[in-house]
Design a protein around this motif. Structure first.
Motif, PDB file in Angstrom:
ATOM      1  N   GLY A  45      45.208  24.747  41.687  1.00  0.00           N
ATOM      2  CA  GLY A  45      46.642  24.444  41.751  1.00  0.00           C
ATOM      3  C   GLY A  45      47.449  25.399  42.598  1.00  0.00           C
ATOM      4  N   GLY A  47      47.427  25.684  45.824  1.00  0.00           N
ATOM      5  CA  GLY A  47      47.846  25.109  47.101  1.00  0.00           C
ATOM      6  C   GLY A  47      46.815  25.146  48.212  1.00  0.00           C
ATOM      7  N   LYS A  48      45.586  25.566  47.906  1.00  0.00           N
ATOM      8  CA  LYS A  48      44.555  25.746  48.930  1.00  0.00           C
ATOM      9  C   LYS A  48      44.190  24.423  49.612  1.00  0.00           C
ATOM     10  CE  LYS A  48      41.565  27.186  45.884  1.00  0.00           C
ATOM     11  NZ  LYS A  48      42.271  26.918  44.623  1.00  0.00           N
ATOM     12  N   THR A  49      43.911  23.408  48.783  1.00  0.00           N
ATOM     13  CA  THR A  49      43.519  22.116  49.349  1.00  0.00           C
ATOM     14  C   THR A  49      44.649  21.524  50.183  1.00  0.00           C
ATOM     15  OG1 THR A  49      41.914  21.615  47.627  1.00  0.00           O
ATOM     16  CG2 THR A  49      42.889  19.727  48.756  1.00  0.00           C
ATOM     17  N   THR A  50      45.880  21.685  49.715  1.00  0.00           N
ATOM     18  CA  THR A  50      47.012  21.139  50.466  1.00  0.00           C
ATOM     19  C   THR A  50      47.110  21.794  51.841  1.00  0.00           C
ATOM     20  OG1 THR A  50      48.125  20.711  48.370  1.00  0.00           O
ATOM     21  CG2 THR A  50      49.466  20.591  50.353  1.00  0.00           C
TER      22      THR A  50
HETATM   23  P1  ADP Z   1      44.229  23.891  44.859  1.00  0.00           P
HETATM   24  O1  ADP Z   1      43.413  23.235  45.925  1.00  0.00           O
HETATM   25  O2  ADP Z   1      44.512  25.333  45.098  1.00  0.00           O
HETATM   26  O3  ADP Z   1      43.675  23.654  43.497  1.00  0.00           O
HETATM   27  P2  ADP Z   1      46.232  21.878  45.497  1.00  0.00           P
HETATM   28  O4  ADP Z   1      46.605  22.129  46.905  1.00  0.00           O
HETATM   29  O5  ADP Z   1      45.283  20.758  45.246  1.00  0.00           O
HETATM   30  O6  ADP Z   1      45.702  23.230  44.854  1.00  0.00           O
HETATM   31  O7  ADP Z   1      47.543  21.588  44.629  1.00  0.00           O
HETATM   32  C1  ADP Z   1      48.696  22.424  44.666  1.00  0.00           C
HETATM   33  C2  ADP Z   1      49.755  21.807  43.795  1.00  0.00           C
HETATM   34  O8  ADP Z   1      50.231  20.606  44.404  1.00  0.00           O
HETATM   35  C3  ADP Z   1      49.300  21.420  42.398  1.00  0.00           C
HETATM   36  O9  ADP Z   1      50.348  21.639  41.519  1.00  0.00           O
HETATM   37  C4  ADP Z   1      49.011  19.938  42.558  1.00  0.00           C
HETATM   38  O10 ADP Z   1      49.148  19.279  41.317  1.00  0.00           O
HETATM   39  C5  ADP Z   1      50.068  19.514  43.540  1.00  0.00           C
HETATM   40  N1  ADP Z   1      49.664  18.345  44.348  1.00  0.00           N
HETATM   41  C6  ADP Z   1      48.647  18.327  45.247  1.00  0.00           C
HETATM   42  N2  ADP Z   1      48.558  17.125  45.861  1.00  0.00           N
HETATM   43  C7  ADP Z   1      49.540  16.356  45.328  1.00  0.00           C
HETATM   44  C8  ADP Z   1      49.994  15.013  45.532  1.00  0.00           C
HETATM   45  N3  ADP Z   1      49.398  14.204  46.420  1.00  0.00           N
HETATM   46  N4  ADP Z   1      51.049  14.580  44.801  1.00  0.00           N
HETATM   47  C9  ADP Z   1      51.666  15.382  43.917  1.00  0.00           C
HETATM   48  N5  ADP Z   1      51.309  16.658  43.676  1.00  0.00           N
HETATM   49  C10 ADP Z   1      50.261  17.154  44.357  1.00  0.00           C
END
Ligand code: ADP
Ligand code: MG
Length: 343
Positions: A45, A47-50
């Motif tokens: 959570g 933000g790495k994947t984003t």
């Molecule tokens: P990580 O890869 O570090 O686990 P993410 O980048 O997946 O983190 O997520 C960062 C935050 O953004 C989290 O709170 C996640 O729930 C939120 N999030 C990610 N993608 C979406 C989306 N498509 N819609 C709404 N919230 C999102």
């Protein structure tokens, strides 16, 4: 690695991505050098994947810009960016052979059949899987599938490879083996790797540099050694490895100092109380009682309750175990230089 004046492989400036109220990425500035093995480390959570999806072009930023090799690609479609992604679930096509899976990216780029075959086989060779080229993905082990996914990603020779927790589905033994292979592959190909993980050990062992993420921001950026030896704050000190943390109260009573400090368990030495009261030059010491000992194979973890009411965790290598057991009075000591000042 940085500051050489060369054009970075990736440059993120003021990057933000909000999903409604959620600030998934909350202002990231970052330059990743050409050929670097760069890791993004943080809890689920953070933000790495984003960030990876923004770099790949699967998401559009709320604010900020993305450059690849000096070119602004912020508004470009994914296929216009010279990057490729390896996902945790591999996403192989089950109805295609291994070779066809690897050749797929070349097919959509219009590479002719003979060259496709040759390059796909070559990519399979780099992950030592040429002998399973004709099999279906379901006929492979998890580790082999992961290597096929890697071959498929590198066959198109991207400038940058994005890897999102690629080893997350593998068991420990296989993961350790794949870590070595990833590192070798990156060195051979000279491609920039951006590797996402929540596993601190993985990030420390593989990377040239690590960015530690928390709540959509980079809280520390540096070499694995920097991040481990001199964490900037309590968050990094406890997320990357384990630390004994001293808040201002504990600093005053245990260390006799003002401020916040961290002390790594392996920096503390134990001796039976009464053996010698002088810890030596440049060292601090406290008295305490052993509350618990845990055998780890490579050493022993010893929990000490100090006279001041603090609890210290000590890591002793198996080659230097103090002759102390639970209930024994001990002196714990460390080099003053090993205390890390936190902000
Ligand atoms: P990580 O890869 O570090 O686990 P993410 O980048 O997946 O983190 O997520 C960062 C935050 O953004 C989290 O709170 C996640 O729930 C939120 N999030 C990610 N993608 C979406 C989306 N498509 N819609 C709404 N919230 C999102
Ligand atoms: Mg993720």
């Amino acid at each position: 690695m940085t500051g050489t004046g060369a054009t970075p492989a990736i440059r993120l400036s003021g990057l933000q991505k909000h999903f409604g109220e959620v600030r998934a990425v909350d202002g990231v500035d970052l330059e990743i050098a050409d050929g670097e093995f760069f890791s993004m480390l943080g809890p689920s959570g953070s933000g790495k994947t984003t960030v990876l999806r923004l770099v790949a072009g699967f998401e559009q930023p709320t604010a900020g810009s993305i450059e690849l090799g000096g070119r602004d690609v912020t508004g470009s479609a994914p296929f216009e960016r010279d990057v490729n992604t390896v996902f945790q679930d591999y996403a192989l096509f089950p109805h295609m052979s291994v070779l066809e899976n690897v050749a797929y990216g070349l097919r959509v780029r219009g590479v002719d059949r003979r060259e496709r075959q040759a390059r796909a086989l070559e990519a399979l060779e780099t992950v030592r899987l040429q002998h399973v080229a004709d099999r279906r993905p379901t006929q492979l082990s998890g580790g082999q599938r992961q290597r096929v996914a890697l071959a498929r990603a590198v066959v198109v020779r991207p400038k940058v490879l994005l890897l999102d927790e690629p080893l997350g589905a593998l068991d420990l033994k296989l993961r350790e083996q794949m870590q070595v292979e990833l590192k070798q592959l990156q060195r051979e190909l000279g491609i920039t790797f951006v590797f996402v993980t929540h596993d601190q050990e993985e990030a420390l062992t593989l990377s040239d540099r690590v960015a530690v993420f928390n709540e959509g921001r980079i809280v520390q950026l540096g070499s694995p050694r920097d991040v481990y030896e001199t964490p900037v704050d309590e968050y990094v000190a406890s997320f990357v490895g384990t630390s004994n943390l001293f808040d201002p109260d504990a600093s005053r009573t245990v260390l006799g100092r003002e401020g916040r400090y961290a002390l790594r368990p392996e920096k503390i030495q134990l001796a039976a109380s009464g053996t010698s009261s002088d810890p030596g030059d440049g060292r601090d010491s406290v008295r305490g009682v052993v509350a618990e000992t845990i055998y780890l194979g490579i050493g022993r973890r010893v929990v000490v309750d100090t006279e001041q009411g603090a609890r210290l965790v000590v890591l002793e290598p198996s080659t230097a175990l103090a002759a102390v057991e639970r209930g024994d009075a001990v002196v714990a000591s460390w080099r003053r230089d090993d205390l890390v000042t936190l902000t």
